[in-house]
Design a protein around this motif. Sequence first.
Motif, mmCIF file in Angstrom:
data_model
loop_
_atom_site.group_PDB
_atom_site.id
_atom_site.type_symbol
_atom_site.label_atom_id
_atom_site.label_comp_id
_atom_site.label_asym_id
_atom_site.label_seq_id
_atom_site.Cartn_x
_atom_site.Cartn_y
_atom_site.Cartn_z
ATOM 1 N N SER A 187 25.172 40.062 -67.696
ATOM 2 C CA SER A 187 25.327 39.389 -68.987
ATOM 3 C C SER A 187 24.006 38.779 -69.433
ATOM 4 C CB SER A 187 26.396 38.302 -68.888
ATOM 5 O OG SER A 187 25.981 37.287 -67.988
ATOM 6 N N GLU A 188 23.977 38.397 -70.712
ATOM 7 C CA GLU A 188 22.739 37.859 -71.265
ATOM 8 C C GLU A 188 22.294 36.599 -70.519
ATOM 9 O OE1 GLU A 188 22.840 37.162 -75.471
ATOM 10 O OE2 GLU A 188 20.751 36.477 -75.524
ATOM 11 N N ALA A 189 23.216 35.739 -70.161
ATOM 12 C CA ALA A 189 22.844 34.509 -69.458
ATOM 13 C C ALA A 189 22.196 34.836 -68.109
ATOM 14 C CB ALA A 189 24.071 33.614 -69.264
ATOM 15 N N VAL A 190 22.767 35.803 -67.388
ATOM 16 C CA VAL A 190 22.187 36.199 -66.101
ATOM 17 C C VAL A 190 20.778 36.755 -66.314
ATOM 18 C CG1 VAL A 190 22.348 37.872 -64.225
ATOM 19 C CG2 VAL A 190 24.390 36.632 -64.943
ATOM 20 N N TYR A 246 18.330 24.217 -68.541
ATOM 21 C CA TYR A 246 18.484 22.765 -68.757
ATOM 22 C C TYR A 246 19.757 22.414 -69.514
ATOM 23 C CZ TYR A 246 13.697 22.318 -67.117
ATOM 24 O OH TYR A 246 12.563 22.343 -66.343
ATOM 25 N N HIS A 247 20.603 23.398 -69.766
ATOM 26 C CA HIS A 247 21.798 23.211 -70.593
ATOM 27 C C HIS A 247 22.919 22.577 -69.778
ATOM 28 C CE1 HIS A 247 24.262 24.299 -74.122
ATOM 29 N NE2 HIS A 247 25.225 24.540 -73.263
ATOM 30 N N ASP A 260 18.673 36.297 -68.831
ATOM 31 C CA ASP A 260 17.726 35.275 -69.291
ATOM 32 C C ASP A 260 17.316 34.336 -68.152
ATOM 33 O OD1 ASP A 260 17.956 36.391 -71.795
ATOM 34 O OD2 ASP A 260 19.309 34.854 -72.585
ATOM 35 N N LEU A 281 30.838 33.730 -64.573
ATOM 36 C CA LEU A 281 29.626 34.348 -65.115
ATOM 37 C C LEU A 281 29.671 35.852 -64.841
ATOM 38 C CD1 LEU A 281 26.841 33.850 -66.423
ATOM 39 C CD2 LEU A 281 25.947 33.375 -64.145
ATOM 40 N N GLN A 282 29.419 36.639 -65.892
ATOM 41 C CA GLN A 282 29.603 38.090 -65.783
ATOM 42 C C GLN A 282 28.308 38.807 -65.399
ATOM 43 O OE1 GLN A 282 32.784 39.440 -66.013
ATOM 44 N NE2 GLN A 282 33.159 37.227 -65.919
ATOM 45 N N ALA A 327 15.966 27.438 -71.714
ATOM 46 C CA ALA A 327 16.935 26.582 -72.404
ATOM 47 C C ALA A 327 18.262 26.554 -71.638
ATOM 48 C CB ALA A 327 17.155 27.071 -73.827
ATOM 49 N N LEU A 328 18.686 27.715 -71.132
ATOM 50 C CA LEU A 328 19.919 27.775 -70.342
ATOM 51 C C LEU A 328 19.798 26.934 -69.070
ATOM 52 C CD1 LEU A 328 20.663 31.578 -70.698
ATOM 53 C CD2 LEU A 328 22.298 29.772 -71.271
ATOM 54 N N LYS A 350 12.336 32.292 -72.857
ATOM 55 C CA LYS A 350 12.609 31.034 -73.566
ATOM 56 C C LYS A 350 14.093 30.681 -73.503
ATOM 57 C CE LYS A 350 9.954 28.864 -75.443
ATOM 58 N NZ LYS A 350 9.108 27.804 -74.791
ATOM 59 N N ALA A 351 14.932 31.702 -73.676
ATOM 60 C CA ALA A 351 16.375 31.465 -73.602
ATOM 61 C C ALA A 351 16.777 31.042 -72.188
ATOM 62 C CB ALA A 351 17.142 32.716 -74.021
#
Lengths: 268, 240
Positions: A242-245, A167-168, A247, A238-239, A164-165, A160-161
């Motif tokens: 990391s959480e963004a990677v 389309y952010h 997700d 971007l690390q 959301a990322l 889900k995250a």
Amino acid sequence: MAMSGRMMGGLLGGALLAVGLAQAQDDTFDEYRSMFGDDNPAIFIVDEGSELWTQARGPENVSLEQCDLGQGPGVVENVYGQLPRYFEDTDSVMDLEGRLIHCMVELQGFKREEIIEGIYSGAGDNGTEMEALVAYVADASQGSKVAVPQSHPEEKAAYKAGEALFYHRAGPYDFSCATCHRQSDKRIRLQSLPNLTEAEGARATYTTWPAYRISQGVVRTMGWRMRNCARQQRLPELQPGSEAVVDLLMYMGVNAEGGSMDAPGLKR
Amino acid sequence: MMKRLMISLFALSLMSGCGQGGNGEQSAASTNPQAQAGNASGNTEQGAQADAASDTNAASAVMAPDPDAILRTSMQARNGVGLDRLDQDSLQIACSNAEDRAGDQAGKLREAAMAAIEFPEDGNYLGDWKKGEAIAQNGRGMQYSDDPDDPNGGNCYACHELAAGEVAYGTMGPSLRNYGQRGQSEAMLKYTWGKIWNPHAYMVCSHMPRFGEAGILTPDQIRHVMALLLDPASPVNKAE
């Protein structure tokens, strides 16, 4: 042995770069790629990764053979298509690169900052340990199906995250991932853009990274590719792991369900 | 957080036409679920309702994701490109969705975008198409890998077909071949300038960057790109 293979790949890369600049059409590249046949220069980097996996290294002087990539300590076969996933020992969802960093720190005693500092090849570099390890692990998953798990609540939350990322919108150019990757049959300059919201595009992408990048003469990982997307979005760096990677990779991986792993791939 | 609330307030003021009043913060939080996370003020009726709703949702253990917070822990500043790049404005917040629509905010956002376009005061819209072509070809600018002292490019060819001689064009945006056939009426000049300055003035949630509004290109650079599009001598308007 591995080095001479690497250098050969670099020479071939230089040759393609010249061709590629002149006529960088996809079909031209497909033709060129077919000339390689089964000869992906990544095989030399896979060998290197295999050695790195089994060698006793780091301050603790141990190998990575007790590293758990999701299927139990030491199991390397068919793990790639089932990452990212939830790991109990860290109580978090991790991707392959994040998990390898974790093992190199916890088992071998390397310093996290030092791993991350030199994690991807820069211009003119000859490849990094992470690139070799990722190539090795991906190669051991050739032919297996993408089945990124969605059973643990944290895995569902990561999807889900990731959505959301995706389309952010942010940064001075207002770009999201979706700006380039929500439509099919579009391209930037001559580079085709995969639609990552659909199975076809997500599979074609998920299953072919890491890839030997002919124009750069090194294996590039998915983490590297995503970092460069963020750079082109005019966002900060971007690390890895990391959480963004994690997700975003969860979002792409679940969308790619059922694809057949075909990495390390071969890309221009 | 403070900045995000201010941005949300701005979004709210656009939506309702008035951003004043003591209930601003609480309403702003309700327009932006991301800002709501960590905002524990439940001292109003609406706030209490929101808290009750999140209590109910807590049972399913799925909280609304907060992409902004995730990005702030996942990125690092490099070569002058800092985390402030992640600060979203009202338009970015409104357009961050799978539908690519700003919903009932679209009208206000479009009007605000239109009102903020800075047209050339001297009425001079057209520069040198050759300089415009160089700007259209240049994809550099504002990346941490770029030299901040170099001028930014427009990278028009990344998404648009322009000159006949350039085959390496992208297809994200419409072809602009023979754009000059549209003529150089004042309406056309203003539309083209405005579209480059801020495309959301014409289509909210456009995928095109706000080249003027965001300071990517200078007014002089935009003049050159205008000439590339509209000058009859430009290769955009030649057969080959």
